[in-house]
Design a protein around this motif. Structure first.
Motif, short mmCIF file in Angstrom:
data_model
loop_
_atom_site.label_atom_id
_atom_site.label_comp_id
_atom_site.label_asym_id
_atom_site.label_seq_id
_atom_site.Cartn_x
_atom_site.Cartn_y
_atom_site.Cartn_z
N TRP A 70 0.88 -1.30 0.06
CA TRP A 70 -0.07 -0.06 -0.05
C TRP A 70 0.98 1.02 0.07
CZ3 TRP A 70 -3.69 -1.41 4.68
CH2 TRP A 70 -4.57 -2.45 4.19
N ALA A 71 1.76 1.35 0.86
CA ALA A 71 2.54 2.54 1.02
C ALA A 71 3.47 2.67 -0.33
CB ALA A 71 3.80 2.10 2.22
N CYS A 72 3.88 1.53 -1.04
CA CYS A 72 4.57 1.88 -2.43
C CYS A 72 3.62 2.36 -3.54
CB CYS A 72 5.16 0.41 -2.76
SG CYS A 72 6.65 -0.14 -1.91
N ILE A 74 0.77 4.27 -2.82
CA ILE A 74 0.49 5.39 -2.73
C ILE A 74 1.68 6.51 -2.85
CG2 ILE A 74 -0.23 6.96 -0.70
CD1 ILE A 74 -1.57 4.57 0.70
N ALA A 75 2.89 6.10 -2.62
CA ALA A 75 3.88 6.85 -2.82
C ALA A 75 4.14 7.27 -4.24
CB ALA A 75 5.26 6.36 -2.23
N ARG A 76 4.14 6.09 -5.08
CA ARG A 76 4.26 6.20 -6.43
C ARG A 76 3.15 7.12 -6.89
NH1 ARG A 76 3.48 1.52 -11.11
NH2 ARG A 76 5.09 2.46 -12.40
N HIS A 77 1.79 7.02 -6.51
CA HIS A 77 0.81 7.71 -7.00
C HIS A 77 1.07 9.37 -6.82
CE1 HIS A 77 -3.14 9.78 -6.87
NE2 HIS A 77 -3.62 9.08 -7.80
N ARG A 78 1.58 9.51 -5.52
CA ARG A 78 2.03 10.82 -5.22
C ARG A 78 2.93 11.53 -5.94
NH1 ARG A 78 -0.05 12.25 0.13
NH2 ARG A 78 1.86 13.72 0.39
N LEU A 79 4.01 10.68 -6.05
CA LEU A 79 5.07 11.11 -7.18
C LEU A 79 4.73 11.44 -8.55
CD1 LEU A 79 7.91 8.68 -5.96
CD2 LEU A 79 7.91 11.21 -5.66
N TYR A 80 3.77 10.67 -9.06
CA TYR A 80 3.20 10.90 -10.24
C TYR A 80 2.30 12.19 -10.32
CZ TYR A 80 4.45 7.10 -13.50
OH TYR A 80 5.21 6.51 -14.19
N LEU A 81 1.46 12.53 -9.13
CA LEU A 81 0.84 13.90 -9.04
C LEU A 81 1.65 14.94 -9.45
CD1 LEU A 81 -1.56 13.04 -6.07
CD2 LEU A 81 -2.15 13.23 -8.61
N THR A 97 -6.01 0.27 -3.51
CA THR A 97 -5.39 0.37 -2.34
C THR A 97 -6.21 1.10 -1.34
OG1 THR A 97 -2.98 0.47 -3.03
CG2 THR A 97 -3.29 1.35 -1.00
N LEU A 98 -6.75 2.19 -1.75
CA LEU A 98 -7.58 2.80 -0.71
C LEU A 98 -9.11 2.08 -0.50
CD1 LEU A 98 -7.94 6.50 -2.58
CD2 LEU A 98 -6.62 5.69 -0.53
N ARG A 99 -9.42 1.28 -1.40
CA ARG A 99 -10.71 0.19 -1.07
C ARG A 99 -10.06 -0.78 -0.08
NH1 ARG A 99 -10.88 -4.55 -2.65
NH2 ARG A 99 -9.76 -4.18 -4.64
N ALA A 104 -9.96 -2.90 5.70
CA ALA A 104 -9.06 -3.19 6.89
C ALA A 104 -9.60 -2.33 8.02
CB ALA A 104 -7.70 -2.86 6.69
N ALA A 105 -10.05 -1.11 7.74
CA ALA A 105 -10.45 -0.18 8.66
C ALA A 105 -11.99 -0.73 9.13
CB ALA A 105 -10.51 1.19 8.09
N ASP A 106 -12.82 -1.05 8.27
CA ASP A 106 -14.20 -1.63 8.77
C ASP A 106 -14.14 -2.91 9.16
OD1 ASP A 106 -15.05 0.86 7.80
OD2 ASP A 106 -15.53 0.14 5.72
#
Length: 145
Positions: A70-72, A74-81, A97-99, A104-106
């Protein structure tokens, strides 16, 4: 310590991709900017902790492989932004990943980590009902037969 490292990102996506996403030197240094990667990974951890904090003690003491992935993503997505926006496969990986983090949270997905917060449950585990008092009973209806 973040949930993923530079070496995790390199293993997942390759050096060339990370150079293209992080090398902002003028002229280009043809190297990964570790500060930019560290910022993206810290942001990823913050997002993950935000989702998991209602059920798990964060930051997680041990990092399961799924959380590292998940961290990878998300980080890649942030770098692409920062580089004009993610491609469709990268956006899909981020959305997946968000889903998964919502699941997990639910509690639909359970992570194998210490510090699990059990959701509050009623004692007794049964169903309780409240019935209003009777207005009519058999004796009160005898005259209507």
């Amino acid at each position: 310590m973040t949930y993923a490292s530079l070496s995790d990102l390199i293993a997942a996506f390759g050096t060339d991709d990370l150079i293209a996403l992080t090398d902002r030197a003028d002229p280009p240094a043809d190297a990964i900017d570790e500060g930019t990667v560290a910022d993206a990974l810290a942001g990823a951890q913050s997002l993950i902790d935000g989702y998991l904090a209602s059920r798990y003690a964060t930051p997680l003491a041990t990092v399961p492989d799924v959380v590292r992935r998940w961290a990878c993503d998300i980080a890649r997505h942030r770098l692409y932004l920062n580089r004009g926006g993610p491609t469709e496969p990268i956006q899909k990986a981020y959305d997946d990943t968000l889903r998964q983090m919502r699941d997990a949270a639910d509690g639909r997905v359970r992570l194998a980590v210490a510090g699990v917060e059990a959701p509050a449950s009623a004692s007794g585990g049964g169903v309780k009902g409240v019935v209003p008092p009777r207005i009519f009973d058999a004796r009160g209806l005898e005259g209507f037969r």
